[in-house]
Design an enzyme around this catalytic site. Sequence first.
Site, PDB file in Angstrom:
ATOM      1  N   CYS A  96       0.180 -18.942 -23.080  1.00  0.00           N
ATOM      2  CA  CYS A  96      -1.039 -18.656 -23.863  1.00  0.00           C
ATOM      3  C   CYS A  96      -2.049 -17.802 -23.112  1.00  0.00           C
ATOM      4  O   CYS A  96      -3.076 -17.426 -23.677  1.00  0.00           O
ATOM      5  CB  CYS A  96      -1.693 -19.955 -24.335  1.00  0.00           C
ATOM      6  SG  CYS A  96      -2.513 -20.915 -23.023  1.00  0.00           S
ATOM      7  N   ASN A 142      -4.457  -3.097  15.153  1.00  0.00           N
ATOM      8  CA  ASN A 142      -3.290  -3.953  14.955  1.00  0.00           C
ATOM      9  C   ASN A 142      -2.722  -4.348  16.306  1.00  0.00           C
ATOM     10  O   ASN A 142      -2.678  -3.537  17.234  1.00  0.00           O
ATOM     11  CB  ASN A 142      -2.216  -3.243  14.129  1.00  0.00           C
ATOM     12  CG  ASN A 142      -1.246  -4.218  13.490  1.00  0.00           C
ATOM     13  OD1 ASN A 142      -1.642  -5.085  12.721  1.00  0.00           O
ATOM     14  ND2 ASN A 142       0.030  -4.090  13.823  1.00  0.00           N
ATOM     15  N   HIS A 165      -1.878  -6.897  -3.958  1.00  0.00           N
ATOM     16  CA  HIS A 165      -0.912  -7.954  -4.195  1.00  0.00           C
ATOM     17  C   HIS A 165      -1.505  -9.137  -4.960  1.00  0.00           C
ATOM     18  O   HIS A 165      -0.924 -10.218  -4.974  1.00  0.00           O
ATOM     19  CB  HIS A 165      -0.308  -8.426  -2.867  1.00  0.00           C
ATOM     20  CG  HIS A 165       0.488  -7.369  -2.183  1.00  0.00           C
ATOM     21  ND1 HIS A 165       0.717  -7.352  -0.819  1.00  0.00           N
ATOM     22  CD2 HIS A 165       1.111  -6.263  -2.670  1.00  0.00           C
ATOM     23  CE1 HIS A 165       1.448  -6.283  -0.506  1.00  0.00           C
ATOM     24  NE2 HIS A 165       1.697  -5.616  -1.605  1.00  0.00           N
TER      25      HIS A 165
END
Length: 249
Positions: free
Chosen positions: A136, A219, A125
């Site tokens: 530019c 987790n 990401h």
Amino acid sequence: MESRQKIEQLATWIESSEYIVFFGGAGTSTESGIPDFRSAAGLYQSEHQSPYPPEVMLSHSFFMKHPEVFFDFYRSKMLHPDAQPNGCHRLLSRLEEAGKLKAIITQNIDGLHQSAGSNTVLELHGSVHRNHCMDCRRFFSLQDIMGMDELVPRCPDCGGIVKPDVVLYEEELNHQVLTRAIAEISTADLLIIGGTSLTVHPAAGLVTYFHGSKTVLLNADPTPYDHRAGLIITDRIGQVMTEVDRLIR
């Protein structure tokens, strides 16, 4: 299996593996003081003085239409220049130096893996540390952006808006990074998945390319891929990896 036994099992798997790949998300950095997205204390639950939900403000179309509102949210909620790597980042760096960890695939944009010393970091990401003028293409660092007085950073050369190199909603992931991530996961003999809900696609789908027999899920909450894991640890990932680090010294 008790928590301590699981940590010892993870240490054993690491020691016996030769091609480790780490796939991580926002939970990897919460112990460094950076909020995740979807937990009760996450970014999407935080109070912000805007009528727009974070998912809307972090979209490409919203960025193009309302850059002032986007950068107000981005600067106040998503930039953490003083954050430091935690035990997870440090152990992964050490495993890479030892030749065991071959790649880190991260959904994070904070650059903490590189701060800890890791070199092979595939940022799905993007990163807040890379910014380019939309006109530019001049490069600006995070320090450059933080030093600009105006809310919407603009290029001093051409006046174009400086966009952070982060993948917004409605934008595609970098094809080369995605291809490399698939190749690394497909080759791994140990896949460690940490700090991710595995609900954001296409990133979450990458774990299905793992063909090995050892998958570890670190987790706090259940994920859609728990049934694929040989080892699930719900304790704080930084603390877990610090304990593992002590065991494999």
